[in-house]
Enzyme design. Structure first.
Site, PDB file in Angstrom:
ATOM      1  N   SER A 212      59.849  42.342  69.756  1.00 18.53           N
ATOM      2  CA  SER A 212      61.025  42.634  70.572  1.00 18.53           C
ATOM      3  C   SER A 212      60.607  43.115  71.956  1.00 18.53           C
ATOM      4  O   SER A 212      59.556  43.751  72.120  1.00 18.53           O
ATOM      5  CB  SER A 212      61.832  43.739  69.876  1.00 18.53           C
ATOM      6  OG  SER A 212      62.773  44.291  70.759  1.00 18.53           O
TER       7      SER A 212
ATOM      8  N   TYR B 267      62.312  52.267  65.178  1.00 21.47           N
ATOM      9  CA  TYR B 267      62.391  50.796  65.110  1.00 21.47           C
ATOM     10  C   TYR B 267      61.384  50.171  66.072  1.00 21.47           C
ATOM     11  O   TYR B 267      60.600  49.293  65.707  1.00 21.47           O
ATOM     12  CB  TYR B 267      63.815  50.316  65.443  1.00 21.47           C
ATOM     13  CG  TYR B 267      63.872  48.834  65.749  1.00 21.47           C
ATOM     14  CD1 TYR B 267      63.728  47.901  64.727  1.00 21.47           C
ATOM     15  CD2 TYR B 267      64.016  48.359  67.057  1.00 21.47           C
ATOM     16  CE1 TYR B 267      63.737  46.534  65.007  1.00 21.47           C
ATOM     17  CE2 TYR B 267      64.030  47.006  67.343  1.00 21.47           C
ATOM     18  CZ  TYR B 267      63.891  46.099  66.314  1.00 21.47           C
ATOM     19  OH  TYR B 267      63.895  44.752  66.589  1.00 21.47           O
TER      20      TYR B 267
ATOM     21  N   LYS C  78      57.596  47.770  65.650  1.00 19.90           N
ATOM     22  CA  LYS C  78      57.191  46.523  66.319  1.00 19.90           C
ATOM     23  C   LYS C  78      55.839  46.716  67.016  1.00 19.90           C
ATOM     24  O   LYS C  78      54.961  45.859  66.927  1.00 19.90           O
ATOM     25  CB  LYS C  78      58.255  46.072  67.332  1.00 19.90           C
ATOM     26  CG  LYS C  78      59.604  45.709  66.705  1.00 19.90           C
ATOM     27  CD  LYS C  78      59.505  44.541  65.741  1.00 19.90           C
ATOM     28  CE  LYS C  78      60.833  44.149  65.159  1.00 19.90           C
ATOM     29  NZ  LYS C  78      60.720  43.207  64.038  1.00 19.90           N
TER      30      LYS C  78
HETATM   31  P1  NAD Z   1      69.036  40.327  60.591  1.00 22.99           P
HETATM   32  O1  NAD Z   1      69.217  41.698  60.028  1.00 22.99           O
HETATM   33  O2  NAD Z   1      70.240  39.489  60.769  1.00 22.99           O
HETATM   34  O3  NAD Z   1      67.981  39.513  59.709  1.00 22.99           O
HETATM   35  C1  NAD Z   1      66.917  40.123  59.026  1.00 22.99           C
HETATM   36  C2  NAD Z   1      66.941  39.602  57.590  1.00 22.99           C
HETATM   37  O4  NAD Z   1      65.857  40.189  56.863  1.00 22.99           O
HETATM   38  C3  NAD Z   1      68.230  39.977  56.843  1.00 22.99           C
HETATM   39  O5  NAD Z   1      68.762  38.815  56.233  1.00 22.99           O
HETATM   40  C4  NAD Z   1      67.774  40.994  55.784  1.00 22.99           C
HETATM   41  O6  NAD Z   1      68.534  40.903  54.603  1.00 22.99           O
HETATM   42  C5  NAD Z   1      66.320  40.591  55.578  1.00 22.99           C
HETATM   43  N1  NAD Z   1      65.425  41.677  55.145  1.00 22.99           N
HETATM   44  C6  NAD Z   1      65.259  42.906  55.706  1.00 22.99           C
HETATM   45  N2  NAD Z   1      64.338  43.605  55.027  1.00 22.99           N
HETATM   46  C7  NAD Z   1      63.879  42.803  54.024  1.00 22.99           C
HETATM   47  C8  NAD Z   1      62.931  42.962  52.987  1.00 22.99           C
HETATM   48  N3  NAD Z   1      62.242  44.101  52.819  1.00 22.99           N
HETATM   49  N4  NAD Z   1      62.728  41.931  52.118  1.00 22.99           N
HETATM   50  C9  NAD Z   1      63.413  40.769  52.259  1.00 22.99           C
HETATM   51  N5  NAD Z   1      64.337  40.562  53.227  1.00 22.99           N
HETATM   52  C10 NAD Z   1      64.569  41.574  54.088  1.00 22.99           C
HETATM   53  O7  NAD Z   1      68.256  40.506  61.976  1.00 22.99           O
HETATM   54  P2  NAD Z   1      67.977  39.440  63.123  1.00 22.99           P
HETATM   55  O8  NAD Z   1      68.780  39.826  64.305  1.00 22.99           O
HETATM   56  O9  NAD Z   1      68.060  38.067  62.590  1.00 22.99           O
HETATM   57  O10 NAD Z   1      66.467  39.813  63.471  1.00 22.99           O
HETATM   58  C11 NAD Z   1      65.372  39.133  62.882  1.00 22.99           C
HETATM   59  C12 NAD Z   1      64.091  39.766  63.366  1.00 22.99           C
HETATM   60  O11 NAD Z   1      64.055  39.738  64.792  1.00 22.99           O
HETATM   61  C13 NAD Z   1      63.939  41.238  62.972  1.00 22.99           C
HETATM   62  O12 NAD Z   1      62.592  41.491  62.666  1.00 22.99           O
HETATM   63  C14 NAD Z   1      64.350  41.959  64.227  1.00 22.99           C
HETATM   64  O13 NAD Z   1      63.753  43.241  64.315  1.00 22.99           O
HETATM   65  C15 NAD Z   1      63.846  41.041  65.317  1.00 22.99           C
HETATM   66  N6  NAD Z   1      64.550  41.195  66.599  1.00 22.99           N
HETATM   67  C16 NAD Z   1      65.907  41.098  66.640  1.00 22.99           C
HETATM   68  C17 NAD Z   1      66.574  41.285  67.859  1.00 22.99           C
HETATM   69  C18 NAD Z   1      68.082  41.217  67.939  1.00 22.99           C
HETATM   70  O14 NAD Z   1      68.639  41.716  68.907  1.00 22.99           O
HETATM   71  N7  NAD Z   1      68.770  40.604  66.970  1.00 22.99           N
HETATM   72  C19 NAD Z   1      65.851  41.549  69.019  1.00 22.99           C
HETATM   73  C20 NAD Z   1      64.463  41.611  68.943  1.00 22.99           C
HETATM   74  C21 NAD Z   1      63.826  41.430  67.718  1.00 22.99           C
HETATM   75  N1  UFG Z   2      76.507  48.256  76.167  1.00 23.75           N
HETATM   76  C1  UFG Z   2      77.709  48.800  76.571  1.00 23.75           C
HETATM   77  N2  UFG Z   2      78.659  49.052  75.617  1.00 23.75           N
HETATM   78  C2  UFG Z   2      78.471  48.776  74.290  1.00 23.75           C
HETATM   79  C3  UFG Z   2      77.223  48.214  73.893  1.00 23.75           C
HETATM   80  C4  UFG Z   2      76.259  47.974  74.850  1.00 23.75           C
HETATM   81  O1  UFG Z   2      77.922  49.055  77.753  1.00 23.75           O
HETATM   82  O2  UFG Z   2      79.364  49.041  73.478  1.00 23.75           O
HETATM   83  C5  UFG Z   2      75.485  47.951  77.187  1.00 23.75           C
HETATM   84  C6  UFG Z   2      74.180  48.700  77.023  1.00 23.75           C
HETATM   85  O3  UFG Z   2      74.231  49.952  77.660  1.00 23.75           O
HETATM   86  C7  UFG Z   2      73.177  47.724  77.648  1.00 23.75           C
HETATM   87  C8  UFG Z   2      73.764  46.344  77.341  1.00 23.75           C
HETATM   88  O4  UFG Z   2      75.145  46.579  77.063  1.00 23.75           O
HETATM   89  O5  UFG Z   2      73.157  47.889  79.045  1.00 23.75           O
HETATM   90  C9  UFG Z   2      73.132  45.666  76.129  1.00 23.75           C
HETATM   91  O6  UFG Z   2      73.170  46.562  75.019  1.00 23.75           O
HETATM   92  P1  UFG Z   2      72.794  46.072  73.540  1.00 23.75           P
HETATM   93  O7  UFG Z   2      72.992  47.248  72.631  1.00 23.75           O
HETATM   94  O8  UFG Z   2      73.509  44.815  73.200  1.00 23.75           O
HETATM   95  O9  UFG Z   2      71.258  45.677  73.670  1.00 23.75           O
HETATM   96  P2  UFG Z   2      70.003  46.577  74.086  1.00 23.75           P
HETATM   97  O10 UFG Z   2      69.387  45.872  75.248  1.00 23.75           O
HETATM   98  O11 UFG Z   2      70.339  47.978  74.258  1.00 23.75           O
HETATM   99  O12 UFG Z   2      69.115  46.482  72.770  1.00 23.75           O
HETATM  100  C10 UFG Z   2      68.673  45.226  72.268  1.00 23.75           C
HETATM  101  C11 UFG Z   2      68.521  45.280  70.757  1.00 23.75           C
HETATM  102  C12 UFG Z   2      67.439  46.252  70.366  1.00 23.75           C
HETATM  103  C13 UFG Z   2      66.186  45.939  71.092  1.00 23.75           C
HETATM  104  C14 UFG Z   2      66.433  45.881  72.579  1.00 23.75           C
HETATM  105  C15 UFG Z   2      65.226  45.461  73.350  1.00 23.75           C
HETATM  106  O13 UFG Z   2      69.715  45.684  70.153  1.00 23.75           O
HETATM  107  O14 UFG Z   2      67.190  46.122  68.990  1.00 23.75           O
HETATM  108  O15 UFG Z   2      67.469  44.925  72.850  1.00 23.75           O
HETATM  109  O16 UFG Z   2      64.817  44.211  72.902  1.00 23.75           O
HETATM  110  F1  UFG Z   2      65.280  46.904  70.823  1.00 23.75           F
END
Ligand code: NAD
Ligand code: UFG
Length: 331
Positions: A124, A148, A152
């Site tokens: 991330s 979290y 990573k």
């Molecule tokens: P998500 O929660 O939708 O998907 C993760 C999946 O992993 C889920 O289906 C959950 O049931 C499964 N899971 C969790 N722990 C498990 C375990 N111990 N065994 C088996 N399955 C398990 O999340 P996502 O948004 O699809 O994110 C996927 C990956 O990308 C994650 O590692 C997350 O940290 C990373 N990531 C997500 C974002 C974002 O904003 N969505 C940003 C940066 C990184």
């Molecule tokens: N924001 C608002 N109101 C809300 C939600 C968000 O104003 O109700 C703003 C935040 O302050 C930020 C932007 O919208 O400026 C995006 O916020 P998000 O929560 O959607 O995303 P972030 O960038 O804060 O965080 C995301 C993921 C994290 C990850 C991070 C960096 O949710 O898991 O990007 O990759 F760690």
């Protein structure tokens, strides 16, 4: 030979599975449904017209993971499974460290035991911490501000150490920026339980009338309109980045790190405006205080992925909002 996808029922995993199946890859999905629903698997089959193997299993269950490798010819692993809620990780740090780190350790150990040496890992942009200047480049120092984020940072280090000890590994660490949007079919997308923490799922609920208004977290940042700036990337673009990374893994060994972002930042108010246009619905908002831990701007330098993976984001902010809205309307 098959690709094993951990967390393949989740938001980014499900979109990546669709792209992999469309490319003709054989898939095995493993998920414990801790943050996803079994219906997603049917939607993947409906969208692609293709089938795959599924194991309901937890990465913490070593025997179950060993069995998957024993029963199948796995060629590479795309590792999405993990917990991802920043706030929850602050209140439940041990659970986050255990699930994300122990789960990854067990997966890597069982891969090594089975002789599977290729992995794509979901990292991330959060690993850039609070102190690097934008745009973020892959060679900048990493840190985190919550458990979290630390999972990573730590997993990235574990994977680098694994390669140092066993140079037959080929590992691609993908640092995602802000994934939004949904598949154009409207059948899969992001569907968090309860009140969303992230911007676009929250806006979607406001546009649908399920929540009354958005609170914008601060309008006094050093950005063009004072609201936070982020690098939003369409989840289908992101999914395709995994295909590019997988192709490259098959030709070499090593550890490579790539930003998967568009390189362009949009403010909260720009996202609100784009969502209103794409949905045809109003998104009322109020300005509130800053959210703890937020930074002013976060966007990628996407050049390395462009150069080495031949990948770049194609879809616009409007596309992201339109596809998010299509999925939201269908729910
Ligand atoms: P998500 O929660 O939708 O998907 C993760 C999946 O992993 C889920 O289906 C959950 O049931 C499964 N899971 C969790 N722990 C498990 C375990 N111990 N065994 C088996 N399955 C398990 O999340 P996502 O948004 O699809 O994110 C996927 C990956 O990308 C994650 O590692 C997350 O940290 C990373 N990531 C997500 C974002 C974002 O904003 N969505 C940003 C940066 C990184
Ligand atoms: N924001 C608002 N109101 C809300 C939600 C968000 O104003 O109700 C703003 C935040 O302050 C930020 C932007 O919208 O400026 C995006 O916020 P998000 O929560 O959607 O995303 P972030 O960038 O804060 O965080 C995301 C993921 C994290 C990850 C991070 C960096 O949710 O898991 O990007 O990759 F760690």
């Amino acid at each position: 030979m098959a690709v094993l996808v951990t967390g393949g029922a989740g938001y980014i995993g499900s979109h990546t599975c669709v792209e992999l199946l469309n490319e003709g890859e054989q898939l095995i999905i493993v998920d414990n449904f801790s943050n996803s629903k079994p219906e997603v698997l049917d939607q993947i089959r409906t969208i692609t017209g293709k089938d795959f193997l599924f194991y309901k299993a937890d990465l913490l269950d070593r025997e179950a993971i060993r069995k998957i490798f024993a029963e199948n010819a796995v060629e590479s692993v795309i590792h999405f499974a993990g917990l991802k809620a920043v706030g929850e990780s602050v209140s439940l740090p041990l659970w986050y460290y255990h699930n994300n780190i122990t789960g990854t350790l067990i997966l890597c150990e069982e891969m090594q035991r089975a002789g599977v040496k290729r992995m794509v890992f979901s990292s991330s942009a959060t690993v850039y911490g609070m102190n690097n200047p934008v745009p973020y480049r892959e060679d900048m120092p990493t840190s985190a501000t919550n458990p979290y984020g630390w999972t990573k940072v730590m997993i990235e280090q574990i994977l680098k150490d694994l390669y140092t000890a066993d140079p037959s590994f080929s590992i691609s660490i993908l640092r995602y920026f802000n994934p939004v949007g949904a598949h154009e079919s409207g059948l899969i997308g992001e569907d968090p339980n309860g009140i969303p923490n992230n911007l676009t799922p929250y806006i979607a609920k406001v546009a649908k009338g399920e929540l009354s208004k958005l609170t914008v977290y601060g309008d006094d940042y050093d950005t063009e309109d004072g609201t936070g700036v982020r690098d939003y990337i369409h989840v289908v673009d992101l999914a395709q980045g995994h295909l590019s990374a997988l192709k490259k893994l098959r030709t070499e060994t090593g550890v490579s790190i790539y930003n998967l972002g568009s390189g362009k930042g949009y403010s909260v108010l720009e996202v609100v405006k784009a969502y209103e246009e794409a949905s045809g619905r109003p998104v009322p908002y109020v300005i509130g205080p800053r959210r703890a831990g937020d930074i002013a701007s976060c966007y990628a330098d996407p050049e390395k992925a462009k150069r080495e993976l031949h990948w770049q984001a194609q879809k616009s902010l409007y596309d992201m909002c339109r596809d998010s809205w299509r999925f939201t309307e269908k729910k």
